[in-house]
Design a protein around this motif. Structure first.
Motif, PDB file in Angstrom:
ATOM      1  N   ILE A 206       0.650  -1.056   0.020  1.00  0.00           N
ATOM      2  CA  ILE A 206       0.138   0.022  -0.034  1.00  0.00           C
ATOM      3  C   ILE A 206       1.076   1.307  -0.063  1.00  0.00           C
ATOM      4  O   ILE A 206       1.682   1.424   0.843  1.00  0.00           O
ATOM      5  N   ILE A 207       0.529   2.049  -0.945  1.00  0.00           N
ATOM      6  CA  ILE A 207       1.375   3.195  -0.872  1.00  0.00           C
ATOM      7  C   ILE A 207       0.536   4.493  -0.459  1.00  0.00           C
ATOM      8  O   ILE A 207      -0.634   4.737  -1.165  1.00  0.00           O
ATOM      9  N   MET A 208       0.898   5.113   0.625  1.00  0.00           N
ATOM     10  CA  MET A 208       0.202   5.980   1.276  1.00  0.00           C
ATOM     11  C   MET A 208       0.543   7.381   0.897  1.00  0.00           C
ATOM     12  O   MET A 208       1.531   7.699   0.266  1.00  0.00           O
ATOM     13  N   ASP A 219       2.163  -0.516  11.739  1.00  0.00           N
ATOM     14  CA  ASP A 219       1.896  -1.815  12.531  1.00  0.00           C
ATOM     15  C   ASP A 219       0.583  -2.489  11.961  1.00  0.00           C
ATOM     16  O   ASP A 219       0.922  -3.817  11.671  1.00  0.00           O
ATOM     17  N   ARG A 220      -0.382  -1.757  11.699  1.00  0.00           N
ATOM     18  CA  ARG A 220      -1.561  -2.469  11.466  1.00  0.00           C
ATOM     19  C   ARG A 220      -1.518  -3.270  10.038  1.00  0.00           C
ATOM     20  O   ARG A 220      -1.985  -4.597   9.732  1.00  0.00           O
ATOM     21  N   TYR A 221      -1.086  -2.574   9.031  1.00  0.00           N
ATOM     22  CA  TYR A 221      -0.806  -3.190   7.652  1.00  0.00           C
ATOM     23  C   TYR A 221       0.069  -4.313   7.560  1.00  0.00           C
ATOM     24  O   TYR A 221       0.017  -5.436   6.940  1.00  0.00           O
ATOM     25  N   GLN A 222       1.423  -3.870   8.148  1.00  0.00           N
ATOM     26  CA  GLN A 222       2.467  -5.101   8.257  1.00  0.00           C
ATOM     27  C   GLN A 222       2.034  -6.212   8.959  1.00  0.00           C
ATOM     28  O   GLN A 222       2.365  -7.460   8.643  1.00  0.00           O
ATOM     29  N   ALA A 223       1.280  -6.264  10.070  1.00  0.00           N
ATOM     30  CA  ALA A 223       0.623  -7.216  10.680  1.00  0.00           C
ATOM     31  C   ALA A 223      -0.139  -8.221   9.679  1.00  0.00           C
ATOM     32  O   ALA A 223      -0.471  -9.262   9.840  1.00  0.00           O
ATOM     33  N   GLU A 227       3.332  -4.584   2.802  1.00  0.00           N
ATOM     34  CA  GLU A 227       4.217  -3.809   2.818  1.00  0.00           C
ATOM     35  C   GLU A 227       3.901  -2.235   2.769  1.00  0.00           C
ATOM     36  O   GLU A 227       3.002  -1.739   1.971  1.00  0.00           O
ATOM     37  N   VAL A 228       4.220  -1.370   3.657  1.00  0.00           N
ATOM     38  CA  VAL A 228       3.773  -0.030   3.496  1.00  0.00           C
ATOM     39  C   VAL A 228       4.878   0.921   3.095  1.00  0.00           C
ATOM     40  O   VAL A 228       5.953   0.905   3.433  1.00  0.00           O
ATOM     41  N   GLN A 229       4.379   1.906   2.000  1.00  0.00           N
ATOM     42  CA  GLN A 229       5.148   2.713   1.632  1.00  0.00           C
ATOM     43  C   GLN A 229       4.574   4.118   1.724  1.00  0.00           C
ATOM     44  O   GLN A 229       3.362   4.096   1.487  1.00  0.00           O
TER      45      GLN A 229
END
Length: 746
Positions: A206-208, A219-223, A227-229
């Motif tokens: 997910i690209i924020m 933390d919520r997405y990685q759980a 991957e968060v970018q």
């Protein structure tokens, strides 16, 4: 909210407006600067396109890969289905041509050129072919149309780049068609969707942004395995917040502050040195430098090695098999690569051969082997030699002045000293000091003095080999060869080479004989002698002749038309001129004359050869006056006392020629006196050609007479002379009669 919403799509088509709006966002909560920035990913948006490089061009991709950036790009299909790497739907901004790329034909798109640098628009096939060659570079593709998903997926697979990440507004459909390809979804709304929604759609990343991001969201997405970018622009607060929250940072612009904040995030690696400097396969090598944290590959030459990153400033690599004898070490990270300035010595130096195997001081000797690049010394035995490293496998050394008579050649490197198996044999320099005599004919013995002549293997005068005897180490006696050049250096060959005399030896020509010794204009004369190989001139006296060199001892010359009647022959070469002892004689010849008859005082033209030095012209035994018109022609005047019939003769210093046929002098009567007289009286007849008068007549009656001179006869009037008659005189040259009649008196 998915990107398919109209407001979101409008934002994507105007990224610059979004970037500009970032500065107006509320400040994110301050976070402490992290000490480890290894998670930071540098992505070149539409490739790396500084001044004079077009966005989304092949050059922009090559620049990005070379600098260690990941690549982000865009994809459109034209009206015929051909897929192109291009950002805007409307082509006006980038190319100056107003139109929609998805409405254009393939030919129309192919004709477009970017305004900035004139690049053409790449096809997806071209881009994929290049990306397949850079597997270490991460690629992001933004799909602009759902209809292209299936075909793009297949091309990604064909290129072997299933690690490619793509993002689209149709996440669920895209994942269903190509679940094997990484999928990213971009969201600019807040709050972002629930992780489970993204998981159901097959989203990997997910690209924020650009709305800020918190550690809780990360933390919520990685759980959830996502991957968060954070998509960042030139907002220092934003990227500080992102890194502090523990997310990966996707950079589209790179603020200078980032270099000091996270120096290893953007800096390429550096190598300061390595130890040991050489070793076989399996040897651990410690490489020191900086920015090694994200090292992805270490190579020795072009051979990959296993390695461990010990710290930001150190890594340990193991020398692989099949490494070249000398190989530079290269370390690659996402931010670039660096190659050591000095090579690693994978194999020890070795001396295989050298040539020549003998030589005197100053002789260049080529040494072949391996591991020579770091050579620090070359020696012949204990004598140090100057040298040049030609390559890793070759050194050129110069034999030193103090070289031993026999020695091995050694090569020293920082890690070892190696020597040749074979021995080098030193020789002394050979010299030719003097020649005595300095000139001579073939067969002459020439004493050559010099130094170190005892091993002489050949002596030559120019290119002509000579027989010789080695008298001593300082003297040779050579015999001048028959074909020696007129002027040449004398060379002496020994095992150390060939040396030449400083002065030239001259072989002057000599004439021994010639044949025939006499001849006519145009005839051939064979001259024998020596030293004729370089003859420049052949002369008969001072007259130049044409000639052919038959051999160094023979010339064939052609007697020139104006050759002297008697002259010595001369031959000239670069070494001098020689002359025959005896003269060549060219006796005259008479071919013809005209007219064949005439009177005293008339002219006769005589033709023949060898007249150039005519001394006499005779009518019988009577000498005539004459003029030499040319070597082949004389004009003579019939003398008053010329015989009535006589052969013509021409005399030169070379001899006398005589005509085959006689010249006849016809008599003439010019007058007589008295014009009348009694029988028994004397009558004097004057005229010409009377010298051989046979008969005098009064009419048909013969008279007695006396020849007083060639021009006068005294006749006695016969008793039976006619009363009136013309007088006649008969000679071998003809008959003449008076014009007037003689009157006999009673």
């Amino acid at each position: 909210m998915p990107l398919g919403e109209p407001a979101v799509r409008a934002f994507l088509l105007s990224l610059t407006a979004v970037v500009a709006s970032l500065v107006a966002l509320p400040a994110a909560p301050a976070v402490a600067a992290p000490t480890d920035c290894s998670s930071l990913e540098a992505i070149a948006h539409r490739g790396l396109h500084p001044a004079r490089v077009d966005e989304n061009s092949m050059t922009s991709f090559e620049r990005a890969a070379a600098e260690g950036f990941s690549i982000e790009t865009d994809l459109w299909a034209d009206a015929q289905g051909q897929m192109w790497i291009f950002h805007d739907r409307n082509t006006l901004r980038s190319t100056g041509v107003d139109g929609y790329i998805d409405k254009m034909t393939t030919a129309q798109v192919a004709a477009l050129r970017y305004k900035k640098a004139g690049s053409r628009i790449p096809t997806l096939e071209e881009a994929m072919a290049y990306w397949a060659t850079i597997p270490e570079t991460r690629v992001y593709i933004e799909l602009k149309q759902q209809t292209t998903v299936e075909r793009v997926a297949q091309q990604i697979r064909d290129a072997g780049r299933v690690d490619t990440t793509w993002f689209t507004t149709h996440a669920a459909y895209t994942h269903r068609v190509a679940p094997d390809i990484r999928l990213a979804a971009r969201y600019i709304t807040s709050p972002p969707p629930d992780p489970q929604v993204l998981t159901d759609q097959g989203v990997d990343i997910i690209i924020m942004g650009p709305t800020g991001i918190t550690a809780t969201e990360v933390d919520r997405y990685q759980a959830g395995g996502i991957e968060v970018q954070d998509r960042l622009a030139n907002d220092t607060r934003e990227w500080r917040n992102t890194i502090g929250a523990g997310a990966n940072a996707q950079l589209t612009d790179f603020p200078q502050e980032l270099v000091s904040f996270c120096p290893d995030a953007l800096q390429p690696p550096t190598i300061e040195g390595f130890t040991p400097s050489g070793g076989p396969a399996g040897t651990p090598v410690t490489v020191t430098g900086d920015f090694f944290t994200d090292a992805s590959r270490v190579t020795f030459g072009n051979v990959s090695a296993t390695f461990v990153v010990d710290s930001r400033t150190q890594l340990t690599a193991v020398v692989p098999e099949n490494v070249p004898a000398r190989a530079n070490i290269t370390v690659r990270t996402p931010n670039g690569s660096v190659t050591s300035s000095t090579p690693f010595q994978a194999a020890p130096a070795v001396v295989d051969t050298f040539t020549p195997t003998t030589g005197s001081p100053g002789t260049p000797v080529v040494v072949t082997g391996a591991g020579f690049l770091d050579a620090t010394a070359v020696a012949f035995g204990t004598a140090s030699a100057p040298f040049v490293v030609d390559s890793d496998t070759q050194i050129t050394a110069t034999v030193p002045t103090d070289v031993p008579a026999s020695s091995r050649i050694t090569v020293t490197t920082p890690s070892t000293t190696v020597e040749s198996n074979a021995l080098f044999t030193a020789t002394r320099p050979v010299g030719v000091d003097a020649l005595s005599p300095s000139a001579g004919v073939p067969g002459t013995a020439v004493v050559i003095t010099g130094t170190n002549l005892s091993e002489t293997s050949a002596v030559a005068f120019g290119a002509s080999s000579a027989s010789y005897t080695v008298d001593s180490d300082t003297q040779i006696t050579a015999i001048v060869p028959v074909d020696a050049p007129a002027v040449s250096k004398v060379s002496v060959t020994t095992p150390t080479g060939t040396v030449q005399s400083t002065d030239s030896f001259k072989v002057p020509p000599t004439i021994g004989s010639f044949t025939p010794t006499t001849g006519t204009n145009g005839s051939s004369v064979v001259i024998t002698g020596t030293g004729f190989a370089e003859a420049r001139f052949v002369r008969f006296g001072a007259v130049t002749a044409t000639f052919t060199i038959d051999s160094p001892t023979q010339i064939t010359a052609t007697v020139p038309a104006d050759a002297p009647a008697s002259s010595k022959l001369g031959v000239t070469t670069p070494a001098g001129t020689t002359q025959s002892t005896d003269p060549f004689k060219m006796p005259p010849t008479i071919g013809s004359f005209t007219p064949t008859t005439g009177t005293n005082g008339s002219s006769v033209v005589i033709t023949g050869t060898g007249f150039a030095e005519a001394r006499f012209v005779r009518f019988g035994a009577v000498t005539a006056t004459f003029t030499i018109d040319s070597p082949t022609q004389i004009t003579a005047t019939v003398p008053a006392d010329a015989p009535a019939s006589s052969k013509l003769g021409v005399t030169t210093p070379a001899g006398t020629a005589q005509s085959t046929d006689p010249f006849k002098v016809a008599p003439t009567i010019t007058s007589f006196t008295p014009s009348s007289a009694r029988a028994g009286s004397s009558v004097v007849i004057t005229g010409t050609g009377f010298l051989q008068a046979r008969i005098v007549r009064f009419g048909a009656v013969t008279a007695t007479f006396t020849v007083d001179s060639p021009t006068q006869i005294t006749a006695t009037v016969p008793a039976n002379a006619p009363a009136r008659s013309k007088l006649g005189v008969v000679t071998p040259g003809g008959v003449t009669q008076s014009q007037a009649a003689f009157q006999l008196l009673p």
